[in-house]
Design a protein around this motif. Sequence first.
Motif, PDB file in Angstrom:
ATOM      1  N   SER A 105       0.585  -1.110  -0.077  1.00 29.42           N
ATOM      2  CA  SER A 105       0.029  -0.097   0.079  1.00 29.42           C
ATOM      3  C   SER A 105       0.775   1.166  -0.120  1.00 29.42           C
ATOM      4  N   ILE A 163      -0.421   4.622  -1.843  1.00 29.97           N
ATOM      5  CA  ILE A 163      -1.239   5.801  -1.108  1.00 29.97           C
ATOM      6  C   ILE A 163      -0.244   6.498  -0.370  1.00 29.97           C
ATOM      7  N   GLU A 203      -1.831   7.756   5.316  1.00 30.69           N
ATOM      8  CA  GLU A 203      -2.932   7.100   5.071  1.00 30.69           C
ATOM      9  C   GLU A 203      -2.744   5.428   5.141  1.00 30.69           C
ATOM     10  N   LEU A 258      -4.516   3.331   8.331  1.00 32.35           N
ATOM     11  CA  LEU A 258      -5.191   2.162   7.905  1.00 32.35           C
ATOM     12  C   LEU A 258      -4.697   0.785   8.700  1.00 32.35           C
ATOM     13  N   VAL A 307     -11.444   7.511   5.325  1.00 28.84           N
ATOM     14  CA  VAL A 307     -10.143   7.365   4.755  1.00 28.84           C
ATOM     15  C   VAL A 307     -10.265   6.629   3.213  1.00 28.84           C
ATOM     16  N   ILE A 308     -11.076   5.642   3.328  1.00 27.43           N
ATOM     17  CA  ILE A 308     -11.254   4.781   2.008  1.00 27.43           C
ATOM     18  C   ILE A 308     -12.006   5.629   0.920  1.00 27.43           C
ATOM     19  N   ASN A 329     -10.078   3.846  -4.011  1.00 23.04           N
ATOM     20  CA  ASN A 329      -8.798   3.484  -4.498  1.00 23.04           C
ATOM     21  C   ASN A 329      -8.464   2.049  -3.975  1.00 23.04           C
ATOM     22  N   HIS A 342      -6.164   1.615  -1.020  1.00 20.40           N
ATOM     23  CA  HIS A 342      -6.816   1.703   0.382  1.00 20.40           C
ATOM     24  C   HIS A 342      -7.266   0.289   1.182  1.00 20.40           C
ATOM     25  N   ALA A 355      -9.538  12.325   5.410  1.00 22.97           N
ATOM     26  CA  ALA A 355      -8.455  11.676   6.043  1.00 22.97           C
ATOM     27  C   ALA A 355      -8.362  12.209   7.432  1.00 22.97           C
TER      28      ALA A 355
END
Length: 288
Positions: A89, A93, A97, A101, A139-140, A148, A151, A266
């Motif tokens: 990830s 990203i 972020e 996550l 966030v996602i 995305n 995420h 976010a």
Amino acid sequence: MSDDNELVKKGIVMTIAYAFVMSLTALAAKQAQTMIAVSTLVFWQSVFCALILLPQMRGRWQKRPLSVWKIHFLRSFGGFVGFLFYYWSLNHIPLVEASLLRTCAPLCVPFVVLILHRVRIPKARWLPLIVGFVGVAFVIQPTPAHLNPWHLVGFVSAVGLALSMVTTRMLSQQVSGQETLFVYFFVSTLLSLPLVFLQGDSLRLPMDVWPWVGVVTATLYVGMYLYNLAYTYAPASVVSPVSYVGVVFSGFWGWAVWGHVPDVFAILGMLCIFSSILISTRMARNRG
């Protein structure tokens, strides 16, 4: 009472240090991945950390029943998935972020416990879980215009971390911390090796990537050590919310190195997830 307070203060300091060191791990990993594949990085970090731990295991080996080895494998598999998907990830990203996550792991723990132990989630736990997953949604942003898939990959790293957290606790009363970590890094080495070749990658490390792999290895080992110390000095109800400061460190590195500034969604997600973890730890403290 004063001794207990001093221990809690030490635990807080160790937790902050752990969060900072692990933010350096993520920073170095993101840089290393511009030159080598993720599976190659996971392989070498696992090999080097296992070699560091090997001398510490001298005289500590004991025969273990099959039930313990099963838990060892689950813990190792969870840790492997956690790092592999986290690093993947990071390529796609912003660092803050991906780190945010990953810190959702405590939200996934009740579901892992449900699957492993058939222990139902208490009704009181649903409020912080819902608040936390609202934060994840911020966030996602799971809408056709904003979704995305990377995420979701970052969130899978939290599931892997949650599995490793639950199984580490299961092992803590049966084996030493050094054994748990050594077995994890050994299994992670074995799991990452075929992945390297399946993806058509190489184990060779170019000279300019060695310093970054060295930083990843050193900070990962130190971070694990500080993490264990933090839980030795202070209860999980203190360590869990304080460790969230790692998101702040990751946000700083993301801004300083890549110019990433979290958007309003976010930030809202960050606040929701932190609130969720805070509510959960307060509930755990009250029950204790």
